[in-house]
Write an enzyme that holds these catalytic residues in place. Structure first.
Site, PDB file in Angstrom:
ATOM      1  NE  ARG A  90     -17.752  32.903 -84.991  1.00 14.55           N
ATOM      2  CZ  ARG A  90     -16.906  33.870 -85.307  1.00 14.55           C
ATOM      3  NH1 ARG A  90     -17.331  35.051 -85.650  1.00 14.55           N
ATOM      4  NH2 ARG A  90     -15.612  33.662 -85.298  1.00 14.55           N
ATOM      5  CG  LEU A  92     -26.494  33.231 -83.593  1.00 10.69           C
ATOM      6  CD1 LEU A  92     -27.603  32.297 -83.146  1.00 10.69           C
ATOM      7  CD2 LEU A  92     -25.735  32.652 -84.784  1.00 10.69           C
ATOM      8  CG  HIS A 108     -24.728  33.640 -69.390  1.00  8.29           C
ATOM      9  ND1 HIS A 108     -23.704  34.059 -70.216  1.00  8.29           N
ATOM     10  CD2 HIS A 108     -24.590  34.328 -68.231  1.00  8.29           C
ATOM     11  CE1 HIS A 108     -22.986  34.974 -69.574  1.00  8.29           C
ATOM     12  NE2 HIS A 108     -23.503  35.151 -68.364  1.00  8.29           N
TER      13      HIS A 108
HETATM   14  C1  GAR Z   1     -20.598  26.803 -70.653  1.00  8.81           C
HETATM   15  O1  GAR Z   1     -20.211  27.028 -69.329  1.00  8.81           O
HETATM   16  C2  GAR Z   1     -21.594  27.861 -71.083  1.00  8.81           C
HETATM   17  O2  GAR Z   1     -22.416  28.313 -70.048  1.00  8.81           O
HETATM   18  C3  GAR Z   1     -20.678  28.962 -71.566  1.00  8.81           C
HETATM   19  O3  GAR Z   1     -19.653  28.288 -72.238  1.00  8.81           O
HETATM   20  C4  GAR Z   1     -19.422  27.033 -71.599  1.00  8.81           C
HETATM   21  C5  GAR Z   1     -19.300  25.960 -72.656  1.00  8.81           C
HETATM   22  O4  GAR Z   1     -18.828  24.779 -72.104  1.00  8.81           O
HETATM   23  N1  GAR Z   1     -21.349  29.901 -72.412  1.00  8.81           N
HETATM   24  C6  GAR Z   1     -21.128  31.211 -72.382  1.00  8.81           C
HETATM   25  O5  GAR Z   1     -20.327  31.736 -71.648  1.00  8.81           O
HETATM   26  C7  GAR Z   1     -21.973  32.001 -73.346  1.00  8.81           C
HETATM   27  N2  GAR Z   1     -21.827  33.396 -73.091  1.00  8.81           N
HETATM   28  P1  GAR Z   1     -18.924  23.425 -72.897  1.00  8.81           P
HETATM   29  O6  GAR Z   1     -18.295  23.654 -74.262  1.00  8.81           O
HETATM   30  O7  GAR Z   1     -18.112  22.465 -72.072  1.00  8.81           O
HETATM   31  O8  GAR Z   1     -20.363  23.033 -72.980  1.00  8.81           O
END
Ligand code: GAR
Length: 200
Positions: A90, A92, A108
């Site tokens: 989400r 902010l 990321h």
């Molecule tokens: C992670 O790979 C993180 O880099 C990504 O969500 C995943 C969460 O995994 N974030 C994004 O894509 C943000 N734009 P997790 O819940 O197993 O930590």
């Protein structure tokens, strides 16, 4: 320092952060896990670790301002000094980010500024890059555009599938996020314009 981790999904990064804290590598308290998804596995991980959880769902508020005010209320009560976004899907608002200026980190799963957004792994894989990997950065108003703290390159091999690449990226995430958090806790991240200098 009190840390709040924000999650929407499986919480493998949260787990890596919890484990690092338990080993004494992160010298701060994980006070709170905040989620917008009542059924996400990250909440189970938090509960298993004895960490307080709070679920704030966007659908329960007419406007985003009220939704975020509820979160900020909780953060203030818990004396939070660092917000760690770990798969919190989400955006902010500017007001929220200003209330915690330079105190919000995000991870990321691509080498920013490439492949911003919610499909960083898929987009990089489909583009055919030979190197990708996670980025930890400070959160600013523009999405995935804040000063970069740490990145870790992951090679894409001929045999890789999107799934195997995702696994390799996650392994790197679990190494660099705890490291970046501990540097923040130690006061060793100095923002100079777009750049982050890591103090010795
Ligand atoms: C992670 O790979 C993180 O880099 C990504 O969500 C995943 C969460 O995994 N974030 C994004 O894509 C943000 N734009 P997790 O819940 O197993 O930590």
């Amino acid at each position: 320092m009190n840390i709040a981790v924000f999650c929407s999904g499986s919480g493998t990064n949260l787990q890596a952060i919890i484990d690092s804290q338990k080993k004494g590598y992160i010298k701060a308290e994980i006070k709170l896990v905040v989620s917008d998804m009542p059924d996400c596995y990250a909440l189970t991980r938090a509960k298993n670790a004895g960490i307080k959880t709070v679920v704030v769902e966007r659908k329960n508020y007419k406007v985003k301002k009220d939704f975020e005010a509820e979160i900020i209320n909780t953060l203030k009560k818990e004396g939070i000094g660092l917000i760690v976004l770990a798969g919190y899907m989400r955006m902010l608002s500017e007001d929220f980010i200003k209330a915690y200026e330079n105190k919000i980190l995000n991870i990321h799963p691509a080498l920013l500024p490439s492949f911003k957004g919610t499909r960083g792994i898929k987009d990089a894989f489909e583009y055919g890059v030979k190197v990708t990997g996670p980025t930890v950065h400070f959160v600013t108003v523009d999405m995935d555009a804040g000063p970069v703290i740490m990145q870790s390159p992951v090679k894409v091999t001929e045999d890789d599938t999107e799934e195997s690449l995702a696994q390799a990226i996650h392994e790197e995430e679990h190494k660099i996020y705890p490291r970046a958090i501990q540097l923040f806790v130690e006061g060793k991240l100095k923002i100079e314009g777009r750049k982050v200098r890591i103090l010795k």
